[in-house]
Every structure is written in C-alpha cells, then in structure tokens.
Design a protein around this motif. Structure first.
Motif, PDB file in Angstrom:
ATOM      1  N   SER A 233       0.825  -1.208   0.000  1.00  0.00           N
ATOM      2  CA  SER A 233       0.000   0.000   0.000  1.00  0.00           C
ATOM      3  C   SER A 233       0.857   1.255   0.000  1.00  0.00           C
ATOM      4  O   SER A 233       1.979   1.268   0.510  1.00  0.00           O
ATOM      5  N   HIS A 236       2.841   2.564   3.238  1.00  0.00           N
ATOM      6  CA  HIS A 236       2.721   1.456   4.200  1.00  0.00           C
ATOM      7  C   HIS A 236       3.776   1.561   5.299  1.00  0.00           C
ATOM      8  O   HIS A 236       4.822   2.195   5.138  1.00  0.00           O
ATOM      9  N   THR A 263       0.581  -3.595   5.423  1.00  0.00           N
ATOM     10  CA  THR A 263      -0.644  -3.602   4.630  1.00  0.00           C
ATOM     11  C   THR A 263      -0.307  -3.653   3.143  1.00  0.00           C
ATOM     12  O   THR A 263       0.330  -2.742   2.624  1.00  0.00           O
ATOM     13  N   HIS A 265      -1.332  -3.660  -0.999  1.00  0.00           N
ATOM     14  CA  HIS A 265      -2.299  -2.921  -1.808  1.00  0.00           C
ATOM     15  C   HIS A 265      -3.362  -3.891  -2.315  1.00  0.00           C
ATOM     16  O   HIS A 265      -3.045  -4.909  -2.914  1.00  0.00           O
ATOM     17  N   LYS A 266      -4.599  -3.558  -2.080  1.00  0.00           N
ATOM     18  CA  LYS A 266      -5.705  -4.469  -2.385  1.00  0.00           C
ATOM     19  C   LYS A 266      -5.839  -4.787  -3.875  1.00  0.00           C
ATOM     20  O   LYS A 266      -6.458  -5.791  -4.239  1.00  0.00           O
ATOM     21  N   ARG A 379      -5.545   4.521  -0.989  1.00  0.00           N
ATOM     22  CA  ARG A 379      -4.150   4.154  -0.718  1.00  0.00           C
ATOM     23  C   ARG A 379      -3.930   2.640  -0.796  1.00  0.00           C
ATOM     24  O   ARG A 379      -2.814   2.167  -0.643  1.00  0.00           O
ATOM     25  N   GLY A 380      -5.019   1.892  -1.004  1.00  0.00           N
ATOM     26  CA  GLY A 380      -4.895   0.457  -1.212  1.00  0.00           C
ATOM     27  C   GLY A 380      -5.293  -0.409  -0.047  1.00  0.00           C
ATOM     28  O   GLY A 380      -5.168  -1.630  -0.116  1.00  0.00           O
ATOM     29  N   ALA A 381      -5.780   0.177   1.045  1.00  0.00           N
ATOM     30  CA  ALA A 381      -6.170  -0.619   2.210  1.00  0.00           C
ATOM     31  C   ALA A 381      -7.488  -1.335   1.943  1.00  0.00           C
ATOM     32  O   ALA A 381      -8.471  -0.713   1.542  1.00  0.00           O
TER      33      ALA A 381
END
Length: 418
Positions: A233, A236, A263, A265-266, A379-381
């Motif tokens: 992310s 991160h 974390t 990136h989703k 942010r990708g969380a």
C-alpha cells in the motif's frame, strides 16, 4: 533445546501458568491502572482465565469481565437449531463489546478452541454463521484492526485441541505436551520472562525499521506452487512486536509473535500462491489451499479438504477475495523449529510467512488512523468483514523486495532473512 526451555523444567506447572498470566497482562496488554478488561475464553481455559484475572487486578484493573464459550453448546445449535437460525448473531453482545472498548476497556482473548469442532457440520450453515458473526462484530473489530485499544491474544491448552495435535497420545500426555509447547513458544518458564519479552520485542522492532527504510514497492515470492507478486500500500508501515494503541498504551497483540507485517495494496496481487500449512478456520480444517490472484482479487481457489468452507469464506464480500495483511516470519522461528503443527493460527502464523484475506490493519499506514474510509481505499487498504491469516512460508520460499524502479533485492532465501 534453548535456555528458556531448560529453565522451564525447574518450575511447577502452576508457576509457569502464573508467568503466562503475568506476561499476558504486563507485556501483551500493557494494562493501565484503573482500566477495565473484557476477556473471552473457552470453558476449558478457566484455570488460565482465573490467573489472568488475578494478575489484572494486581496491575490495578478496575473490573474484569469474562465471556466463556462452550463447544457442546455450539454443537447443540448445529444439531438442533432451525435452518434460519444460522443467519443470526448476537449483535447486542458485540455492540456491548464495542461500547466497552470505546469507554476504555482493554481486550484479551484466550485461544484454545477445538480446531475440528465443526469439521463434520454443514458447510453452508458454517459459512452463514461466520458471515452473521462477522457483520455483527464489525464495529468492535474495527476498533481492534485500527489499534484504537490495547489488546492481546494468549493460548491455553484444552483437551480437544491437544487431542487434535497429538492423536496417538493419551489425553494426559497430549495436554501436557501442548502446555509445554505453549510455555516454550510464549517465552515463559525462565527467571524473568517479562525482560525476555522486552528483548524479543526490541529485535522485531529493529527488523521492521529496516524494512521501513527500504520502502519496497512490492514483494516477489517464489517457491513450490508459488509465483506471486504482491504490491504494498501507498505509505505502508512495517510493524512487529508491540505497538502504541490509539489510547496511548503499549501492547503486544499476539503472545507468541515472531512476525513483522504491513498492509498490502488491495489491487496489486498477481500470480499463484500455495499454502504451506493447513488452515483451521472456525472449527473446520482447510488443507492444501491453492489460489490465483489477478489485479488483487482471487479468481481461482481450491483446497484438497474444506473446499466448500474456503469458497464460502472468500464469498463473504468482495474484500474477502483480497488481501489485508502480509507478514514475514523466518523459518528458524521457535514455533517452526518445534516441528509442531498447532492447527491454530495464533501459533502457525508465527511459524511461517503468511498473508491474510480481508480487512487491512490501517495502523500499518502512515497516518492511517486519521484517514477516512475513502482515503484508505485510495491508498490500497482493503475493507472486509473478515480477516483470516494463512501460511505460505517454508524453508523453500524465496522473497525479493522490488524497489520503485523495479530492481529486485533479496529479502529472504530458503525461508531465512538474507
């Protein structure tokens, strides 16, 4: 055998149980004088729960409230409750837990449930029940995943868990073996386990600081059945060992712990991943997990055992097919070195590098605790009702850190830090 394991033989079982309770309160929770404690535990963990309660009051707790679970009552539901009952969960209870956390209470869970409890039950009912619990408990879980409160998990040996781990031993021998393993991996049994834990925590903090200095954009995994790139992310933070919660108290969420984690990136997970250990999830054992990711999302998943439960797990919501945590653990960790499969994520995740489906820890993002849900997603969380860790590390796994310019640098070789 390490020195702490040798020293452990010199203490009685009761002394070691007291030490584990002290570590849970002083190191795991960092309980503050005047603070309330909300604890959950299986009925068979009553001796440890009582010791923890005693240690909590010695540390100045104003009130300790414990909620006990009973395996026989759980099975009675599956055997006799009407079908529609499995879409229900006690939201009032979880709302009360969230209210307790918001009012300043700490959270402690004693692990020890039977890992095979629901292995013979209807997977549809298991999946529906899990979804109902996840939805009802989300307000409380968000406070935990955001590290707003001090919380920790410790373990107690129970007859059903011990029987699963040591099926060829008598009940007495099996539970003694399990207690010995819990004490050894939880670093209790020596002269000063509190100091030992502080030293261990310092080592994990240094490893996390190193990874934060590197600022890798992604990790590349290669091993048996695994060829996988996982983006991290934006902004991160690697964490390990203890953390300062939003209430200002320092806690170590897992006893034991050997990991550093952050974390991912989703939307940046691509390739195939094969589990290196079985996953015990809500009383069901899922074995030989193999999944394929595209654009951050699981597009194919299979298991040799527990396939239906795995499928229902990743169908919980869209976020259940995406990753919320990545953790690095050396294969030489005490838990891996024990050679024991615990059938319990608290232990098995600390024997191997792992990833987690579902909800991200926003505390693993710079200023993540101040960001809105929309900002976190940008942010990708990941966001989900679930957070389920499963192990992918082994002594055959290599991991590279990928820099922003695409350069690959070795991070782990054959499961060990380079």
């Amino acid at each position: 055998m390490n020195n702490s394991a040798v020293a452990a033989t010199a203490l009685t079982f009761e002394q070691k149980l007291d030490q584990l309770a002290e570590v849970a309160i002083r190191i795991g929770l960092g309980l503050a004088p005047g603070q309330e404690l909300l604890m959950t535990a299986p009925l068979d963990a009553l001796p440890l729960a009582r010791r923890i309660t005693e240690q909590a009051y010695k540390a100045g707790a104003s009130l300790v409230t414990t909620l006990y679970s009973d395996d026989e009552a759980v099975l009675a539901r599956y055997h006799h409750a009407p079908n529609e009952a499995f879409d229900k969960a006690p939201k009032w209870l979880y709302d009360g837990m969230a209210a307790a956390f918001k009012s300043g209470a700490a959270r402690l869970a004693i692990a020890g449930a039977n890992p095979m409890l629901l292995s013979k039950e209807d997977p549809d009912k298991v999946g529906r029940s899990n979804r109902a619990v996840s939805a009802a408990s989300k307000p409380a879980m968000e406070l935990i995943t955001r590290h707003e409160i001090n919380w920790t998990i410790v373990a107690a040996a129970t007859p059903s868990w011990a029987a699963t781990m040591f099926p060829n031993d008598s009940a007495d021998v099996a539970i003694n073996k399990l207690w010995d393993a819990i004490f050894a991996t939880s670093r209790v049994g020596g002269d000063d386990p509190v100091s030992l834990w502080k030293k261990h925590d310092d080592g994990l903090q240094k490893r996390a600081a190193y990874m934060n200095e590197k600022r890798y954009a992604a990790l590349q995994y290669r091993g048996p059945g695994t060829d996988f790139r996982l983006g991290l992310s934006d902004g991160h933070l690697w964490m390990g060992g203890g953390t300062t919660a939003g209430n200002g108290l320092y806690c170590i969420p897992n006893i034991p712990t050997e990991e550093i984690f952050t974390t991912p990136h989703k939307d940046r997970a691509d390739g195939t991943v094969t589990a290196s250990k079985p996953l015990s999830h809500m009383g069901t054992l899922i074995e030989d997990i193999h999944v394929r990711f595209e654009g951050g999302r699981i597009v194919e998943a299979r298991a040799s055992r527990g396939q239906e439960v795995l499928q229902k797990l990743i169908d919980t919501d869209d976020g259940a097919r995406r990753l919320g945590e990545v953790a690095l653990v050396p294969h030489s960790s005490p838990i891996a070195s024990s050679g024991i499969l615990f059938y319990n994520t608290l232990f098995d995740e600390n024997a191997a590098s792992h990833i987690a489906l579902g909800q991200a820890y926003t505390s693993c993002l710079i200023d993540g605790d101040k960001a809105s849900a929309e900002e976190l997603a940008q942010r990708g969380a990941n966001s989900s009702l679930i957070h389920v860790d499963w192990m992918i590390g082994s002594n055959k796994l290599d991991i590279d850190g990928i820099t922003a310019d695409g350069t690959a640098e070795p991070v782990m070789r054959q499961g060990e830090w380079v």
